[in-house]
Design a protein around this motif. Structure first.
Motif, PDB file in Angstrom:
ATOM      1  N   LYS A  36       0.963   3.701  -7.539  1.00 53.65           N
ATOM      2  CA  LYS A  36       1.929   4.382  -6.676  1.00 53.65           C
ATOM      3  C   LYS A  36       1.590   4.190  -5.197  1.00 53.65           C
ATOM      4  CE  LYS A  36      -0.532   8.750  -6.914  1.00 53.65           C
ATOM      5  NZ  LYS A  36      -0.485  10.141  -7.293  1.00 53.65           N
ATOM      6  N   PRO A  37       2.602   4.351  -4.355  1.00 56.03           N
ATOM      7  CA  PRO A  37       2.356   4.296  -2.913  1.00 56.03           C
ATOM      8  C   PRO A  37       1.478   5.468  -2.478  1.00 56.03           C
ATOM      9  CG  PRO A  37       4.704   4.131  -3.388  1.00 56.03           C
ATOM     10  CD  PRO A  37       4.019   4.511  -4.668  1.00 56.03           C
ATOM     11  N   HIS A  38       0.764   5.259  -1.376  1.00 54.66           N
ATOM     12  CA  HIS A  38      -0.065   6.316  -0.796  1.00 54.66           C
ATOM     13  C   HIS A  38       0.345   6.434   0.670  1.00 54.66           C
ATOM     14  CE1 HIS A  38      -3.627   8.862  -0.387  1.00 54.66           C
ATOM     15  NE2 HIS A  38      -3.820   8.266   0.776  1.00 54.66           N
ATOM     16  N   GLY A  39       1.033   7.495   0.998  1.00 53.87           N
ATOM     17  CA  GLY A  39       1.506   7.666   2.365  1.00 53.87           C
ATOM     18  C   GLY A  39       2.812   6.934   2.602  1.00 53.87           C
ATOM     19  N   ILE A  40       3.154   6.763   3.883  1.00 51.73           N
ATOM     20  CA  ILE A  40       4.457   6.176   4.234  1.00 51.73           C
ATOM     21  C   ILE A  40       4.348   4.806   4.892  1.00 51.73           C
ATOM     22  CG2 ILE A  40       5.561   8.426   4.457  1.00 51.73           C
ATOM     23  CD1 ILE A  40       5.274   8.105   7.530  1.00 51.73           C
ATOM     24  N   ARG A  41       3.134   4.277   5.036  1.00 55.27           N
ATOM     25  CA  ARG A  41       2.950   3.015   5.763  1.00 55.27           C
ATOM     26  C   ARG A  41       2.674   1.808   4.869  1.00 55.27           C
ATOM     27  NH1 ARG A  41       0.428   6.600   9.770  1.00 55.27           N
ATOM     28  NH2 ARG A  41       1.919   6.692  11.483  1.00 55.27           N
ATOM     29  N   GLY A  42       3.017   1.894   3.584  1.00 53.86           N
ATOM     30  CA  GLY A  42       2.910   0.734   2.710  1.00 53.86           C
ATOM     31  C   GLY A  42       1.623   0.609   1.924  1.00 53.86           C
TER      32      GLY A  42
ATOM     33  N   ASP B  23       6.183  -0.254   4.515  1.00 55.69           N
ATOM     34  CA  ASP B  23       6.655   1.113   4.305  1.00 55.69           C
ATOM     35  C   ASP B  23       6.583   1.498   2.834  1.00 55.69           C
ATOM     36  OD1 ASP B  23       9.053   0.289   2.921  1.00 55.69           O
ATOM     37  OD2 ASP B  23      10.032  -0.036   4.842  1.00 55.69           O
ATOM     38  N   ARG B  24       6.839   2.757   2.591  1.00 57.71           N
ATOM     39  CA  ARG B  24       6.735   3.313   1.244  1.00 57.71           C
ATOM     40  C   ARG B  24       7.733   2.681   0.267  1.00 57.71           C
ATOM     41  NH1 ARG B  24       4.256   7.839  -0.687  1.00 57.71           N
ATOM     42  NH2 ARG B  24       5.067   8.620  -2.651  1.00 57.71           N
ATOM     43  N   ASN B  25       8.921   2.320   0.733  1.00 56.70           N
ATOM     44  CA  ASN B  25       9.934   1.742  -0.155  1.00 56.70           C
ATOM     45  C   ASN B  25       9.473   0.397  -0.719  1.00 56.70           C
ATOM     46  OD1 ASN B  25      11.651   3.921   0.238  1.00 56.70           O
ATOM     47  ND2 ASN B  25      12.666   2.954   1.983  1.00 56.70           N
ATOM     48  N   VAL B  26       8.916  -0.434   0.133  1.00 54.50           N
ATOM     49  CA  VAL B  26       8.413  -1.728  -0.333  1.00 54.50           C
ATOM     50  C   VAL B  26       7.198  -1.505  -1.239  1.00 54.50           C
ATOM     51  CG1 VAL B  26       7.423  -3.941   0.369  1.00 54.50           C
ATOM     52  CG2 VAL B  26       9.330  -2.967   1.657  1.00 54.50           C
ATOM     53  N   ALA B  27       6.333  -0.565  -0.857  1.00 56.69           N
ATOM     54  CA  ALA B  27       5.163  -0.251  -1.682  1.00 56.69           C
ATOM     55  C   ALA B  27       5.601   0.211  -3.071  1.00 56.69           C
ATOM     56  CB  ALA B  27       4.305   0.812  -1.003  1.00 56.69           C
ATOM     57  N   GLU B  28       6.647   1.009  -3.135  1.00 55.01           N
ATOM     58  CA  GLU B  28       7.161   1.486  -4.430  1.00 55.01           C
ATOM     59  C   GLU B  28       7.672   0.323  -5.278  1.00 55.01           C
ATOM     60  OE1 GLU B  28       7.836   3.688  -7.566  1.00 55.01           O
ATOM     61  OE2 GLU B  28       7.073   4.659  -5.764  1.00 55.01           O
ATOM     62  N   ALA B  29       8.263  -0.680  -4.646  1.00 61.03           N
ATOM     63  CA  ALA B  29       8.766  -1.847  -5.381  1.00 61.03           C
ATOM     64  C   ALA B  29       7.628  -2.649  -6.020  1.00 61.03           C
ATOM     65  CB  ALA B  29       9.582  -2.743  -4.448  1.00 61.03           C
TER      66      ALA B  29
ATOM     67  N   ARG C 146       5.008  -1.268  -7.465  1.00 61.42           N
ATOM     68  CA  ARG C 146       4.396  -0.471  -8.533  1.00 61.42           C
ATOM     69  C   ARG C 146       4.471  -1.207  -9.874  1.00 61.42           C
ATOM     70  NH1 ARG C 146       4.410   5.717  -9.991  1.00 61.42           N
ATOM     71  NH2 ARG C 146       5.053   5.985  -7.840  1.00 61.42           N
ATOM     72  N   GLY C 147       3.337  -1.252 -10.566  1.00 66.81           N
ATOM     73  CA  GLY C 147       3.267  -1.890 -11.879  1.00 66.81           C
ATOM     74  C   GLY C 147       2.963  -3.378 -11.841  1.00 66.81           C
ATOM     75  N   THR C 148       2.953  -3.970 -10.660  1.00 68.68           N
ATOM     76  CA  THR C 148       2.685  -5.402 -10.538  1.00 68.68           C
ATOM     77  C   THR C 148       1.209  -5.692 -10.814  1.00 68.68           C
ATOM     78  OG1 THR C 148       4.433  -5.662  -8.887  1.00 68.68           O
ATOM     79  CG2 THR C 148       2.753  -7.380  -8.960  1.00 68.68           C
ATOM     80  N   LEU C 149       0.963  -6.677 -11.654  1.00 70.61           N
ATOM     81  CA  LEU C 149      -0.404  -7.129 -11.897  1.00 70.61           C
ATOM     82  C   LEU C 149      -0.768  -8.147 -10.829  1.00 70.61           C
ATOM     83  CD1 LEU C 149      -0.332  -7.639 -15.774  1.00 70.61           C
ATOM     84  CD2 LEU C 149      -1.303  -5.720 -14.506  1.00 70.61           C
TER      85      LEU C 149
END
Length: 180
Positions: free
Chosen positions: A9-15, A79-85, A87-90
């Motif tokens: 998961k993302p941590h914070g808002i800066r990616g 940012d958090r939106n890209v970090a969320e995308a 998620r789950g990537t190996l």
């Protein structure tokens, strides 16, 4: 690809993202400037214009949070939106770039996956499907034809012999382990 981590998961808002570490050398694998491959086809975007996970990610920074969670910032993930995308990537490295272990009692996961599993009496049980890295001990996932997979603790008492050249792992499971 030799998997060294899974993005969480993302941590914070800066990616920044959490990473589930799957390597004994996180300081080397996640050092700033390290280029990691991503699992092909990871997180296919649901619609045009959505963020697509690139084939490679470059580590910008990495740090331990509370001594147990690895937080990583990748170049271009702002940012958090890209970090969320992500998620789950190996993420991993090419197997050719990884030197074999120098300790004869140490193995990389990819060396064990696919090996035949036999008892000390020579009975073939199946093959190693993958290795799960649990907090207490690593677990060999034994795939048995027509039966459920079994988790075998990867400890000397239960796995007394690894024969890479012979393509087999010898196990001496305690009573009931294979019945679970």
């Amino acid at each position: 690809m030799l998997v060294v981590g899974r993005i969480g998961k993302p941590h914070g808002i800066r990616g920044e993202v959490t990473v589930e570490v799957r390597t004994d050398e996180p300081e080397t694998r996640f050092a700033p400037g390290s280029v990691l491959r991503t699992e092909p086809g990871a997180n296919v975007p649901a619609h045009p214009g959505a963020y697509r996970v690139p084939g490679e990610l470059t580590v910008e920074a990495a740090r331990w949070h509370q001594g147990r969670v690895l937080l990583v910032t990748f170049e271009g993930v702002l940012d958090r939106n890209v970090a969320e995308a992500l998620r789950g990537t190996l993420v991993g490295v090419d197997r050719a770039d990884v030197a074999p272990p120098t300790d004869p009692e140490e193995f990389h996961d990819h060396q064990l996956v696919g090996l035949a599993v036999v008892t000390s009496a020579g009975e073939r049980l199946g093959e190693i499907a993958r290795i799960d890295h649990a907090p207490a001990a690593d677990l060999l996932v034994l795939r048995r034809p027509g039966r459920r997979d079994v988790l075998i603790p990867f400890v000397q008492a239960i796995v007394p012999e690894i024969d890479l050249a012979g393509g087999r792992v010898v196990v001496d499971p305690p009573g009931g382990l294979l019945d679970l």
